[in-house]
Design a protein around this motif. Structure first.
Motif, short mmCIF file in Angstrom:
data_model
loop_
_atom_site.label_atom_id
_atom_site.label_comp_id
_atom_site.label_asym_id
_atom_site.label_seq_id
_atom_site.Cartn_x
_atom_site.Cartn_y
_atom_site.Cartn_z
N PHE A 355 0.83 -1.21 0.00
CA PHE A 355 0.00 0.00 0.00
C PHE A 355 0.87 1.27 0.00
CE2 PHE A 355 -2.05 3.19 2.89
CZ PHE A 355 -3.07 3.59 2.04
N LEU A 356 1.96 1.24 0.76
CA LEU A 356 2.86 2.40 0.78
C LEU A 356 3.51 2.62 -0.58
CD1 LEU A 356 4.73 2.04 4.21
CD2 LEU A 356 2.70 3.39 3.68
N SER A 357 3.80 1.54 -1.32
CA SER A 357 4.46 1.64 -2.62
C SER A 357 3.48 1.91 -3.76
CB SER A 357 5.24 0.36 -2.92
OG SER A 357 6.22 0.11 -1.93
N THR A 358 2.19 1.65 -3.55
CA THR A 358 1.19 1.84 -4.61
C THR A 358 1.11 3.31 -5.02
OG1 THR A 358 -0.10 -0.03 -3.78
CG2 THR A 358 -1.23 1.53 -5.22
N PRO A 359 1.13 3.60 -6.32
CA PRO A 359 1.10 5.00 -6.77
C PRO A 359 -0.12 5.77 -6.27
CG PRO A 359 1.69 3.54 -8.57
CD PRO A 359 1.27 2.66 -7.44
N PHE A 373 -15.57 4.77 -0.58
CA PHE A 373 -15.10 4.69 -1.96
C PHE A 373 -13.96 5.68 -2.21
CE2 PHE A 373 -19.48 3.23 -1.98
CZ PHE A 373 -19.36 2.03 -2.65
N PHE A 374 -12.74 5.17 -2.04
CA PHE A 374 -11.53 5.92 -2.39
C PHE A 374 -10.42 4.91 -2.62
CE2 PHE A 374 -11.57 5.42 2.17
CZ PHE A 374 -10.26 5.12 2.52
N THR A 375 -9.40 5.28 -3.36
CA THR A 375 -8.39 4.30 -3.74
C THR A 375 -7.02 4.98 -3.86
OG1 THR A 375 -7.88 2.50 -5.27
CG2 THR A 375 -8.72 4.55 -6.22
N GLY A 376 -6.01 4.17 -4.23
CA GLY A 376 -4.64 4.68 -4.35
C GLY A 376 -3.83 4.46 -3.09
N GLY A 377 -2.51 4.63 -3.22
CA GLY A 377 -1.62 4.48 -2.07
C GLY A 377 -0.86 5.75 -1.80
N LEU A 378 0.37 5.58 -1.27
CA LEU A 378 1.19 6.74 -0.94
C LEU A 378 2.31 6.97 -1.93
CD1 LEU A 378 -0.35 6.21 1.76
CD2 LEU A 378 1.68 7.02 2.95
N GLY A 379 2.59 5.96 -2.80
CA GLY A 379 3.59 6.13 -3.85
C GLY A 379 5.02 6.29 -3.35
N LEU A 380 5.35 5.75 -2.18
CA LEU A 380 6.69 5.94 -1.61
C LEU A 380 7.72 5.10 -2.34
CD1 LEU A 380 5.90 5.94 2.23
CD2 LEU A 380 5.91 7.86 0.62
N THR A 381 8.92 5.63 -2.50
CA THR A 381 10.03 4.91 -3.12
C THR A 381 10.58 3.88 -2.13
OG1 THR A 381 11.65 6.50 -2.31
CG2 THR A 381 10.63 6.96 -4.45
N PRO A 382 11.42 2.92 -2.59
CA PRO A 382 12.00 1.94 -1.66
C PRO A 382 12.72 2.57 -0.47
CG PRO A 382 12.37 1.22 -3.91
CD PRO A 382 11.77 2.60 -3.99
N VAL A 383 13.45 3.69 -0.72
CA VAL A 383 14.17 4.33 0.38
C VAL A 383 13.19 4.86 1.42
CG1 VAL A 383 15.70 6.23 1.01
CG2 VAL A 383 16.15 4.91 -1.07
N LYS A 384 12.10 5.48 0.96
CA LYS A 384 11.13 6.03 1.90
C LYS A 384 10.33 4.93 2.59
CE LYS A 384 10.61 10.58 -0.23
NZ LYS A 384 9.68 11.55 -0.86
N VAL A 385 10.04 3.83 1.88
CA VAL A 385 9.39 2.69 2.53
C VAL A 385 10.31 2.14 3.62
CG1 VAL A 385 8.58 0.33 2.20
CG2 VAL A 385 7.98 2.07 0.54
#
Length: 564
Positions: A355-359, A373-385
């Motif tokens: 979920f953290l990596s999902t755009p 009803f809402f979707t998407g993640g946080l779009g974090l890069t591997p370093v930020k994850v």
């Protein structure tokens, strides 16, 4: 003699329905039974430094630390490694693949964990530990150099099948530290190592993953790094595992009651290495009979010329409890509660980092109607994850050192465990709403800003607080539910099998639900389902009690106890 009963430290017997206070204070010692009166023991303060045989526990802790490093390092870049196998796959398919990958590892453990536990009861604990460490080393090397999903899956299955170490380590801790008053700290060592791994592993994984793309000025154009972009973190993990295996081979004593006095080539070599180093440094060799108060030599090893560990007052039970008698009511209730907790924890750990990596999705293209009803993640890069996982690890270690022993001692293992289980439904239900936190950067850029990180840290804090009390308490309860000392390794193997069964189903189901939620605009589907599962776990916890590790007495057990 075959009847089920309980026995006090001084040898008197009480019924199984005896005083609850007596159950809490009752010792489960198999080795090094205390000689001081019980009244005096109660007055002695329990501290980290008072735990017996600390040198052996440190070796076990090092061995345990190496495995969380592998698992947590993997989570920081798993989404991107799977994406590299087939860049055309949608994010929902990658989420499902990640769940299947984690489930495959757990499924392999499910098939073999109880067998490793039985093998450790028959042939000793140390050899099982070594097999697990070397098997995991091979599997991470293969995983790092995989170029397809099927190859990566095969090596994850191999790693799970060869590794039953968690159950064996818990068994060894219970045999090294038998007095219940030390259990809240001794059994905390393994979760503390897991949190230390959460701090180090994701950061290293995020920094080392795909270096040719992350650091083109240094590693760009190197052929093997471009072909195997996720090999570097796995090479480092293999080094950690190899060093842990060497520490176990050279410095760890066998704790099994029948094999503890067998000749140990590794320990004999370890003592000679220590003696050689001491001679090089010009230090006088310490006599073999010079011991610290906890029964160890000052350097944690015995005399170089001695091939066997210090002899301890070890009860040797002539009879082993038949397998059909293992499944007492408390064993069944404890394993059910353990599997339910492992299901929700394992599933959450998998889908949370996906979920953290999902755009981040643009709300103009994907209309949302919170709170459902809402979707998407946080779009974090591997370093930020990796950084977010490190936050979790730091919070966990602080809580475990400063908070858990005091509260667990004051409330008792079962009561503290039940109270903090109530935090899991809260954190599971709240997690998907991180996708709605306003960000400084517009979609589809990764979410940034103090509000985002404050909300993420709050969720991680609540999750870590719940895990701080549930994980070590569950290990203690599994250890103490053993109906007879002769099947202790089997019980811990069964515990790991129950956990693996839950982690086989959970991550695969959670990954599928997360993918379906992303497709249908309800990203919270998987998380809210876990919240309901956490409520079921709370209900199941009311049927679990803290045992004494020797609920069933076989013929001859009483004589063995009286002779020690």
């Amino acid at each position: 003699m075959g009847a089920t009963r309980r026995k006090t430290r001084h040898g008197s017997s009480t019924s199984q329905t005896g005083s609850g206070l007596l159950e809490e204070d009752e010792a489960t010692s198999l080795l090094d039974r205390p000689q001081a009166p019980a009244a005096e023991e109660k007055d002695e303060p329990v501290t980290w430094m008072s735990i017996p045989r600390k040198g052996q526990l440190i070796v076990l802790a090092c061995a345990r630390l190496s495995e969380p490093l592998v698992q947590t390092s993997l989570r920081s870049y798993l989404f991107y490694q799977l994406k590299s196998f087939d860049p055309n796959l949608p994010d929902s398919a990658i989420a499902s693949q990640a769940g299947i990958m984690q489930s495959a590892f757990a499924a392999a453990q499910l098939c073999t964990a109880m067998l490793w536990g039985r093998f450790s009861d028959q042939g000793g604990r140390k050899r099982v530990l070594l097999i697990g460490l070397f098997g995991t080393t091979i599997s991470v090397l293969g995983f790092g150099f995989s170029t397809t999903f099927s190859q990566a899956m095969a090596f994850r299955i191999m790693g799970g099948a060869l590794n039953g170490n968690v159950g064996v380590m818990r068994t060894m801790i219970s045999e090294i530290v038998q007095d219940k008053k030390y259990q809240s700290r001794a059994f905390l060592l393994l979760p503390m190592c897991a949190n230390a791994g959460i701090i180090i592993g994701p950061v290293l994984g995020g920094l080392l993953a795909n270096p040719a793309e992350s650091y083109p000025q240094w590693f760009g154009g190197i052929p093997w790094l471009m072909k195997f972009p996720y090999a570097p973190p796995n090479l480092l993990n293999a080094c950690f595992l190899g060093m842990a295996a060497c520490a176990v081979f050279f410095a760890l004593d066998e704790t099994h009651e029948l094999h503890g006095q067998d000749d140990d080539t590794g320990r004999r070599c370890g003592r000679r290495i220590v003696g050689f180093v001491r001679n090089l440094l010009g230090k006088k060799q310490e006599p073999a009979d010079t011991r610290l108060s906890d029964g160890e030599s000052r350097d944690g090893l015995n005399d170089p010329e001695s091939s066997r560990p210090t002899k301890r007052n070890t009860p040797r039970y002539n009879k082993k409890l038949p397998f059909r008698r293992i499944f007492t009511y408390n064993v069944i209730c404890t394993l059910i509660a353990h599997s339910l907790l492992a299901f929700s924890q394992g599933t959450y750990q998998n889908i949370f980092f996906i979920f953290l990596s999902t755009p981040v999705l643009d709300p103009t293209n994907h209309p949302s109607q919170p709170p459902i009803f809402f979707t998407g993640g946080l779009g974090l890069t591997p370093v930020k994850v990796g950084f977010s996982m490190a936050i979790l690890g730091v919070i966990g270690i602080v809580l475990q050192i400063c908070l858990y022993p005091t509260i667990s001692t004051r409330l008792g293992t079962v009561r503290a465990w039940r109270i903090f289980l109530y935090l899991f439904p809260v954190v599971y239900a709240a997690t998907p709403f991180l996708a709605l936190i306003p960000s400084r950067s517009p979609p589809p850029e990764p979410k940034t800003g103090p509000l985002v990180w404050a909300a993420l840290t709050a969720v991680i804090f609540i999750r870590t607080l719940a895990g701080t009390f549930s994980t070590p308490a569950m290990a203690i309860l599994i250890n103490n539910c053993s109906p007879h000392p002769s099947v202790l390794g089997t019980i811990h193997g069964m515990g790991q099998s129950a956990s693996s069964a839950a982690r086989t189903i959970g991550p695969a189901l959670g990954g599928w639900l997360l993918g379906a939620g992303l497709d249908h605009g309800v990203v919270g589907t998987a998380f809210w389902g876990l919240a309901l599962m956490a409520v079921v776990t709370i209900v199941a916890s009311n049927f679990v009690r803290d045992g004494n590790g020797h609920e069933i007495w076989l013929e001859g057990d009483e004589d063995v106890e009286n002779d020690t």
